[in-house]
Design a protein around this motif. Structure first.
Motif, PDB file in Angstrom:
ATOM      1  N   THR A 248     100.774  20.433 -24.304  1.00 23.83           N
ATOM      2  CA  THR A 248     100.320  20.317 -22.912  1.00 23.83           C
ATOM      3  C   THR A 248      99.886  18.896 -22.575  1.00 23.83           C
ATOM      4  N   HIS A 249      99.474  18.134 -23.580  1.00 20.68           N
ATOM      5  CA  HIS A 249      98.941  16.800 -23.334  1.00 20.68           C
ATOM      6  C   HIS A 249      99.546  15.781 -24.297  1.00 20.68           C
ATOM      7  N   ASP A 263      98.010  14.622 -18.942  1.00 21.27           N
ATOM      8  CA  ASP A 263      98.733  15.868 -18.708  1.00 21.27           C
ATOM      9  C   ASP A 263     100.222  15.579 -18.875  1.00 21.27           C
ATOM     10  N   GLU A 266     102.280  16.419 -15.405  1.00 22.30           N
ATOM     11  CA  GLU A 266     101.845  15.657 -14.231  1.00 22.30           C
ATOM     12  C   GLU A 266     101.814  14.155 -14.485  1.00 22.30           C
ATOM     13  N   ALA A 270      93.950  12.782 -18.118  1.00 22.01           N
ATOM     14  CA  ALA A 270      93.057  13.940 -18.126  1.00 22.01           C
ATOM     15  C   ALA A 270      91.705  13.617 -18.755  1.00 22.01           C
TER      16      ALA A 270
END
Length: 315
Positions: A248-249, A263, A266, A270
């Motif tokens: 996810t990251h 992120d 995106e 984060a």
């Protein structure tokens, strides 16, 4: 009547410092989890390699046998052996339980930046500033490598291995992927010296960091640029990057004492996690849990998510 699928929990980022371990081995050049994430290795500028239980903060064994600083290490799938490489140009195979050197492979013409086992731990792959990757057979007594990959035009900074692929980053600005099943080489030009490369956990993407303070996420098969991540500082040092345990990251060390999380989809920052003063030299992400190890100076730090409660004796 079908029940709706429960929403997956949002990913939690490790930002609670559980432990700081003073490793007592000079500067820690690299920190690495073992395969299941229960133990970690630290590579020291004092020529030693150490095995820890990072959550408990206990030192399990010290491995001595390198002639110069240790720059990278990895553990085998069954945790029975370790490999390491360092400034003495040697690649060392260790027995975990006894601490003995089982083999010492010599052949590189410069310091060994990066080492990895293949999946069966029958071969060690080592990347060196001599621009080559060498493949050493752990089982035979042959002193020379079984294969040498010498396509890089400058030092090899990073090598990662999947079941049938080798991913390599070089100071020449190229990331090379060797498909061992097909016997093919794929090359992507980044344009700035590469410090670290890795596969995403799902095997679909590759992440590459370089000395222009940028991380890039590429589609593994097409080389298409999927994302760029900026905000950290990486202009001088070979720093680690990786993906979080659920892809996810994007995570990276930085030369300003922080670890940065973006992120993945995106591309937005984060978290900028303050670790300390100086360069965060190395990091390791737990294979299945939101747990991060960082190396700064002579110590390592263990981080968990905010909600994490240490078990008795492990806090």
């Amino acid at each position: 009547m079908a029940f709706p699928e429960p929403k997956p929990r949002p990913p939690e980022l490790p930002q609670k410092r559980l432990k700081t371990l003073d490793c007592g081995q000079g500067a820690v050049r690299a920190v690495r989890f073992n395969v299941d994430g229960n133990y970690c290795l630290t590579c020291g500028s004092d020529k030693t390699l150490k095995l820890w239980n990072p959550l408990r903060g206990t030192l399990l064994r010290t491995y001595s046998g390198h002639g110069y600083e240790v720059l990278d290490a990895a553990s085998s799938f069954d945790n029975s052996s370790l490999c390491s490489g360092g400034g003495d140009k040697a690649v060392v195979l260790w027995d975990v339980a006894s601490g003995q050197v089982m083999r010492k492979f010599r052949g590189h013409a410069g310091k060994v930046n990066t080492v990895q086992f293949n999946e069966e731990a029958t071969v060690i792959l080592s990347g060196s500033i001599d621009s080559s990757i060498r493949c050493w057979d752990c089982r035979s007594r042959r002193p020379e490598p079984v294969q040498t990959l010498d396509e890089a035009r400058d030092g090899v900074s990073s090598v990662k291995v999947s079941d049938h692929e080798v991913l390599a980053g070089s100071v020449d600005g190229r990331m090379r992927r060797y498909d061992l099943r097909m016997g093919q080489l794929f090359s992507d030009y980044v344009g700035s010296p590469i410090t670290c490369t890795c596969f995403s956990r799902d095997g679909q993407c590759t992440l590459v960091s370089s000395l222009d303070s940028t991380l890039r996420l590429l589609d593994k098969d097409t080389g298409e640029l999927l994302g760029e991540y900026k905000g950290h500082k990486n202009q001088e040092y070979k720093l680690d990057c990786c993906l979080s345990e659920r892809d996810t990251h994007v995570v990276s060390c930085s030369e300003d004492g922080k670890v940065f999380f973006w992120d993945l989809v995106e591309g937005v920052l984060a978290l900028a996690l303050p670790v300390g003063r100086g360069v965060v030299q190395s990091l390791a992400y737990h294979p299945t849990e939101p747990c991060l190890l960082t190396a700064l100076g002579g110590s390592i730090q263990c981080w968990r998510e905010e909600a994490y409660e240490a078990e008795d004796g492990a806090g």
